[in-house]
Design an enzyme around this catalytic site. Sequence first.
Site, short mmCIF file in Angstrom:
data_model
loop_
_atom_site.label_atom_id
_atom_site.label_comp_id
_atom_site.label_asym_id
_atom_site.label_seq_id
_atom_site.Cartn_x
_atom_site.Cartn_y
_atom_site.Cartn_z
N ASP A 8 93.32 19.80 -34.87
CA ASP A 8 93.03 20.46 -36.14
C ASP A 8 94.11 21.56 -36.31
OD1 ASP A 8 91.57 21.60 -38.38
OD2 ASP A 8 90.93 23.17 -36.99
N ASP A 10 93.99 24.69 -39.04
CA ASP A 10 93.53 26.04 -39.37
C ASP A 10 92.47 26.51 -38.40
OD1 ASP A 10 95.08 26.55 -41.81
OD2 ASP A 10 94.06 24.75 -42.49
C1 XBP Z 1 91.01 24.27 -43.16
C2 XBP Z 1 90.56 24.37 -44.54
C3 XBP Z 1 91.55 24.53 -45.60
C4 XBP Z 1 92.32 25.83 -45.58
C5 XBP Z 1 93.07 25.99 -46.87
O1 XBP Z 1 90.54 23.11 -42.55
O2 XBP Z 1 89.40 24.29 -44.83
O3 XBP Z 1 90.87 24.49 -46.81
O4 XBP Z 1 91.43 26.93 -45.45
O5 XBP Z 1 93.98 24.96 -47.08
P1 XBP Z 1 91.07 22.61 -41.10
P2 XBP Z 1 94.30 24.41 -48.57
O6 XBP Z 1 90.57 23.61 -40.10
O7 XBP Z 1 90.41 21.28 -40.96
O8 XBP Z 1 92.55 22.50 -41.10
O9 XBP Z 1 94.21 25.58 -49.49
O10 XBP Z 1 95.69 23.84 -48.46
O11 XBP Z 1 93.26 23.37 -48.89
MG MG Z 2 89.83 24.38 -38.40
#
Ligand code: XBP
Ligand code: MG
Length: 252
Positions: A8, A10
Amino acid sequence: MLKAILFDVDGTLAETERDGHRIAFNQAFTEAGLDWSWSVEVYGALLAITGGKERIRHFIDTYNPAYPSQADEAAFIASLHKAKTAHYLRLLANGAIPLRPGVRRLLDEARAQGLRLAIVTTTTPENVTGLLEATLGAESIDWFEVIAAGDIVPNKKPAGDIYVYTLAQLQLPAEACLAIEDSDNGVISALEAGIPVLVTENAYTRDDNFNGALAVLSDLGEPGREIHTHFGQVPANGFVDCAYLRALVRSN
Ligand code: XBP
Ligand code: MG
């Protein structure tokens, strides 16, 4: 047998949310003349909704903020989100967001041992390459056989679509993979595709329940740096290495 690690982005590769995405959303709002401002706390609640466009829509629907009424709300949200991505990429390029402990070390070890790598995320594809470029160098983009991101599937996490897509791209069975995630939404998504999950939690996800994860750790750790095992097998060397990941998958 473990063949691939699925990362993953973020909250897992880096703490991107509070000081990255959140700031970029706020910059885009100000630039658009909106008086919206997402505090650290409000943003924590909004994280329940994955995907930036989906998060903005949810904010409008539940917080009812004032904004100029738009004939085409989807286009309005898309343009706000495009501006947000530009701000986020600038923050990344300025080096505002480092990798979490142990990420570079584990990637290096996995590559040296011939483990296959993939990225499985809800965020926009440019954000992934921007983060990799800023932290590991442009060549690191090629370390990942699959970068599954954003709107590539119809339903974002916690739906399993993005993990199912990644398995198909890798042509691997779920049991040959291990997902590393930081949130309930990520755990649910990986498990829906049948993939075992290791969690490295963070400040925003500390109270998630992580049901079904094989282990929950504070982070991947580094030699000489203490990590906490909240649940599951304790890393024998005091940090997460490939031997630990293999043992986790065997125990599944
Ligand atoms: C992360 C998210 C994303 C980011 C924002 O998910 O939920 O929405 O916060 O990115 P993960 P965008 O942990 O699965 O990566 O604004 O580009 O959608
Ligand atoms: Mg995440």
